[in-house]
Design an enzyme around this catalytic site. Structure first.
Site, PDB file in Angstrom:
ATOM      1  N   LYS A   1       0.818  -1.217   0.000  1.00 29.74           N
ATOM      2  CA  LYS A   1       0.000   0.000   0.000  1.00 29.74           C
ATOM      3  C   LYS A   1       0.845   1.257   0.000  1.00 29.74           C
ATOM      4  O   LYS A   1       0.663   2.151  -0.830  1.00 29.74           O
ATOM      5  CB  LYS A   1      -0.882   0.026   1.263  1.00 29.74           C
ATOM      6  N   THR A   2       1.759   1.309   0.965  1.00 30.49           N
ATOM      7  CA  THR A   2       2.592   2.504   1.106  1.00 30.49           C
ATOM      8  C   THR A   2       3.400   2.726  -0.160  1.00 30.49           C
ATOM      9  O   THR A   2       3.546   3.851  -0.635  1.00 30.49           O
ATOM     10  CB  THR A   2       3.548   2.324   2.294  1.00 30.49           C
TER      11      THR A   2
ATOM     12  N   ASP B   1      -3.757   7.483   3.344  1.00 32.97           N
ATOM     13  CA  ASP B   1      -3.385   6.112   3.682  1.00 32.97           C
ATOM     14  C   ASP B   1      -4.174   5.675   4.926  1.00 32.97           C
ATOM     15  O   ASP B   1      -4.671   6.518   5.673  1.00 32.97           O
ATOM     16  CB  ASP B   1      -1.877   6.057   3.963  1.00 32.97           C
ATOM     17  N   GLU B   2      -4.283   4.386   5.156  1.00 30.21           N
ATOM     18  CA  GLU B   2      -5.004   3.840   6.324  1.00 30.21           C
ATOM     19  C   GLU B   2      -6.401   4.448   6.423  1.00 30.21           C
ATOM     20  O   GLU B   2      -6.839   4.878   7.483  1.00 30.21           O
ATOM     21  CB  GLU B   2      -4.233   4.111   7.618  1.00 30.21           C
TER      22      GLU B   2
ATOM     23  N   GLN C   1      -8.188  -4.385   8.780  1.00 29.22           N
ATOM     24  CA  GLN C   1      -7.166  -3.839   9.669  1.00 29.22           C
ATOM     25  C   GLN C   1      -7.666  -2.606  10.416  1.00 29.22           C
ATOM     26  O   GLN C   1      -6.865  -1.796  10.904  1.00 29.22           O
ATOM     27  CB  GLN C   1      -5.907  -3.495   8.873  1.00 29.22           C
TER      28      GLN C   1
ATOM     29  N   ARG D   1       1.933  -9.124  10.509  1.00 30.07           N
ATOM     30  CA  ARG D   1       3.192  -8.367  10.519  1.00 30.07           C
ATOM     31  C   ARG D   1       4.363  -9.286  10.212  1.00 30.07           C
ATOM     32  O   ARG D   1       5.452  -8.842   9.900  1.00 30.07           O
ATOM     33  CB  ARG D   1       3.453  -7.714  11.893  1.00 30.07           C
TER      34      ARG D   1
END
Length: 737
Positions: free
Chosen positions: A35-36, A221-222, A252, A616
DNA sequence: CGCCGTACGGTTTTT
DNA sequence: CCGTACGGCG
């Protein structure tokens, strides 16, 4: 810059998300799907290919740390020109907008940003003014309710309208008074930063249009963690052109308790009917076993849309489940595994993270890692800027900037002790109120009177203070005025040094606290941070230092490269990845946390939290629980987390430390013998449903033998909440299903 | 006014 | 178990 570099190595979906330059775009992405990376590349693409100047892009991240990472990535792609990009959290972006234009809605330029502790001080004040009993209505709870109202953009007046129940009526009154106090102090709390920016845009067409024209592209983002106010703000910014790109993963979402609202994702497609939706479903992070196990846990949630997530990686190692006896043995296990991984494998300490639900759990881990000489890095915990000595110095600096900041004034008016105690302060407050001036102004008048040296036996004294107190007040005013004068010409670090010298702060720390030396080191560290602002003009340095202190809560950036095991809460771990992850404390009551038992939605969030932690891990995932755990001084036996039971057994290797070994441990000469509470004697097992004639139905949290009696902790549904009961007195009845 | 002792209460996650 | 709030004493 050639597009080949920007698009290099991206898969088709990622490429699509980067290249769709115009219009609204929703990217739904699983963990590890890049994503980032996609956002960073998209920014680079907009600049290098579409020809958008970086100054005309605003990108919002969830944490400051994520912002730094994002900036690094963009700089790597574009070079230094990327620095003019507006990049940060919603809060920091709003702070910058309000600094520039807040005056149009009556927010003074030098406004302070109040953290949670400051807010509590103010709320206590508000409650005192309104004669609301802080024992009956806890300031924390009231503030949390107000925060929720603000994140839905409800002003005090609007909130008052919709209120029915008594509690909320009290909250509404506190909200109004609290807000007035914030204004008196020229301060904003975190929620105000967002809410007031929205209001600014609503009230000033000119300002809104200016920002809409400046920001040709909005990226978030997020997105699953945005609240309503933040989403409204994003829509305002993108209102003209509709170039808004949001990236998120509903699985998430772990900040609903902070008013994050998943409906934002649903509403996005409703609000932007022409929105393109891109799914990133390939994971580049985790092995298949890890992904499958995580999926097994998350798929139990009912409020969820199934989505595809796949990897080209191999199955990898099975998930290691370990059941320790207590938190000490849990830590021993982690330490032993870390040693093995580092000495016999090719792992470095920095590849490993230990994750937990609550900050308190880091303690046992730290003790063991320290003893075993394993380097570790604690993320969060008691944060640097929350330390008393650091807050004191910052309070002085805030006062230099704005002496009418009543909260900061109250904090340091007698620190170090200078003879202005509670009584003097109360008299001063009363006098200032009767004059209808801020406290500091009243103090200045006292100082003037003292310097005029009113003759002894003065008729009609100009102030109500005894001579001794008046002198103390005068010397404090002199101290602060001296600093204020210096603030205009000294560098920030010199100003801090001067404040430390004038207050004899080092002597105070060393004389007052057993750990004074350590505290002084923290002050030295603050001084180092301050010196980074020495290049700026004095006033600008002070202002941006104070703002960064309020908004940038993580100071641990520089030792990030250090090769150490990371200790971190599951919440903070979001967005990070490690080769090896230990999730510890997988017990009912802890993960899932006991506070989530009475609300299915909250329980689903706990599950998502577990999912975030599991995903993670790149290669190796340990899931650990302790059979007994000491909490708040008491020891309790907790059953295994339901999340452990959801792991597919074929993907797991299990090592039982508990069942067979526990009794041997209890019999043998061990540190554990001190507590002969044998779980088999307990009348109730955790998780059982019970009924109480007064409190109604509930779930047993724990049942421990204490002497001749047993202590049963029950989480009751409804108002009774969590109760600690003695078995011999409480008429508890088991409910069979 | 400041210091020290004791009693008590609250206990998730964070920008 | 921790930090804080309060009361008594110097």
């Amino acid at each position: 810059m050639k597009p080949t570099i920007i698009l290099e190595g991206l898969n088709p979906a990622q490429r699509e998300a980067v290249e769709l330059a115009e219009g609204p775009l929703l990217i739904l992405a699983g963990p590890g799907s890049g994503k980032t990376r996609v956002i960073a590349h998209r920014i680079a693409y907009l600049v290098a290919e579409v020809g958008v100047h970086p100054y005309r892009i605003v990108a919002v991240t969830f944490t400051n740390k994520a912002a730094r990472e994002m900036r690094d990535r963009v700089v790597a792609l574009l070079g230094e020109s990327a620095h003019s990009l507006m990049l940060g959290t919603f809060h920091s972006v709003c702070a910058r907008i309000l600094r520039a234009d807040g005056e149009k809605i009556g927010i003074g330029r030098g406004f302070a940003i109040y953290d949670e502790a400051d807010q509590q001080v103010l709320m206590r004040q508000a409650m005192a003014d309104l004669e609301v009993d802080p024992r009956r209505f806890q300031p924390r709870a009231v503030l949390a309710t107000i925060s929720r109202a603000k994140s839905e953009l409800a002003s005090p007046a609007a909130y008052m309208q919709g209120v029915r129940e008594y509690f909320y009526e009290v909250v509404a009154r506190c909200y109004e008074r609290y807000q007035a106090l914030l204004e008196e102090n020229n301060a904003l709390d975190f929620d105000d930063l967002i809410m007031r920016t929205v209001v600014l845009f609503r009230e000033s067409d000119e300002v809104l249009r200016r920002y809409q024209e400046r920001f040709l592209h909005v990226l978030i983002d997020e997105f699953q963690d945005t609240n309503v106010a933040q989403y409204v703000l994003a829509r305002q910014l993108a209102g003209g052109h509709g170039n808004i790109c949001v990236v998120g993963d509903p699985d998430q979402s772990i900040y609903a308790w902070r008013s994050a609202d998943l409906r934002n994702i649903l509403n996005f497609e409703r609000d932007y009917p022409n929105a393109r939706v891109v799914y990133l479903s390939q994971s580049y992070r985790s092995t298949r076993n890890i992904l499958d196990s995580a999926h097994a846990v998350i798929s139990v949630n009912r409020q969820r849309k199934e989505k595809e997530l796949w990897t080209e990686k191999g199955a990898g190692l099975p998930i290691a489940v370990y059941e320790a006896y207590d938190e000490a043995e849990e830590a021993d296990f982690v330490a032993a595994e870390v040693q093995t991984l580092v000495t016999s494998g090719d792992r470095r300490h920095g590849d490993i993270a230990v994750m937990y639900r609550t900050n308190a759990q880091s303690r046992a881990l730290e003790e063991t890692l320290l003893r075993e000489a394993i380097p570790y890095r604690l993320v969060g915990g008691t944060r640097f800027y929350e330390r008393r000595e650091v807050k004191d110095i910052i309070a002085y600096l805030r006062l230099v900037h704005n002496p009418y900041d009543r909260v900061s004034l109250g904090r340091v008016i007698n620190v170090p002790a200078r003879g202005i105690g509670q009584k003097t302060l109360a008299e001063l407050d009363g006098w200032a109120a009767s004059l209808e001036v801020p406290l500091y102004l009243a103090m200045q008048r006292v100082a003037e009177a003292v310097s005029r040296e009113a003759p002894a036996g003065d008729e009609a004294a100009p102030h109500p203070l005894a001579p001794r107190s008046a002198k103390a007040v005068a010397s404090f005013v002199a101290l602060l005025e001296g600093l204020r004068e210096e603030a205009g010409r000294l560098s920030l670090s010199s100003l801090v040094t001067s404040a430390l010298e004038r207050t004899a702060y080092r002597q105070y720390l060393l004389g007052q606290f057993d750990d004074g030396e350590e505290r002084w080191e923290n002050v030295q560290e603050l001084l180092t941070v301050a010196s980074e602002y020495d290049g700026l003009a004095p006033e600008a340095a002070l202002l941006s230092f104070l703002e960064d202190v309020a908004l940038v809560t993580d100071i641990d950036e520089y030792d990030e490269r250090a090769d150490a095991v990371t200790l971190i809460t599951l919440h903070q771990a979001k967005g990070l990845e490690f080769s090896v992850v230990f999730i510890v404390g997988l017990e009912e009551g802890l993960l899932p946390h006991i506070r989530s038992y009475d609300d299915p939605a909250q329980m689903e969030e706990e599950r998502r939290l577990c999912y975030v932690g599991m995903t993670r891990a790149k290669e190796r995932l340990y899931m650990v629980r302790a059979f007994r755990r000491h909490l708040m001084g008491m020891s309790a036996a907790n059953p295994a987390s339901r999340f452990l039971k959801d792991l597919p057994s074929e993907l797991v290797t299990r090592r039982e430390a508990v069942q067979e070994e526990v009794e041997a441990v209890l019999r043998g000469p061990s540190r554990l013998r001190k507590e002969p509470a044998v779980p088999s004697e307990a009348a109730f097992a955790a998780g059982e449903r019970v009924r109480h004639p007064r409190f109604g139905e509930g779930i047993v949290v724990s049942c421990t033998v204490t002497g001749s009696d047993q202590e049963v902790v029950v989480a009751f549904q409804g108002e009774a909440g969590i109760k600690k009961l003695l078995l011999s007195f409480a008429p508890l009845e088991r409910i069979h299903i």
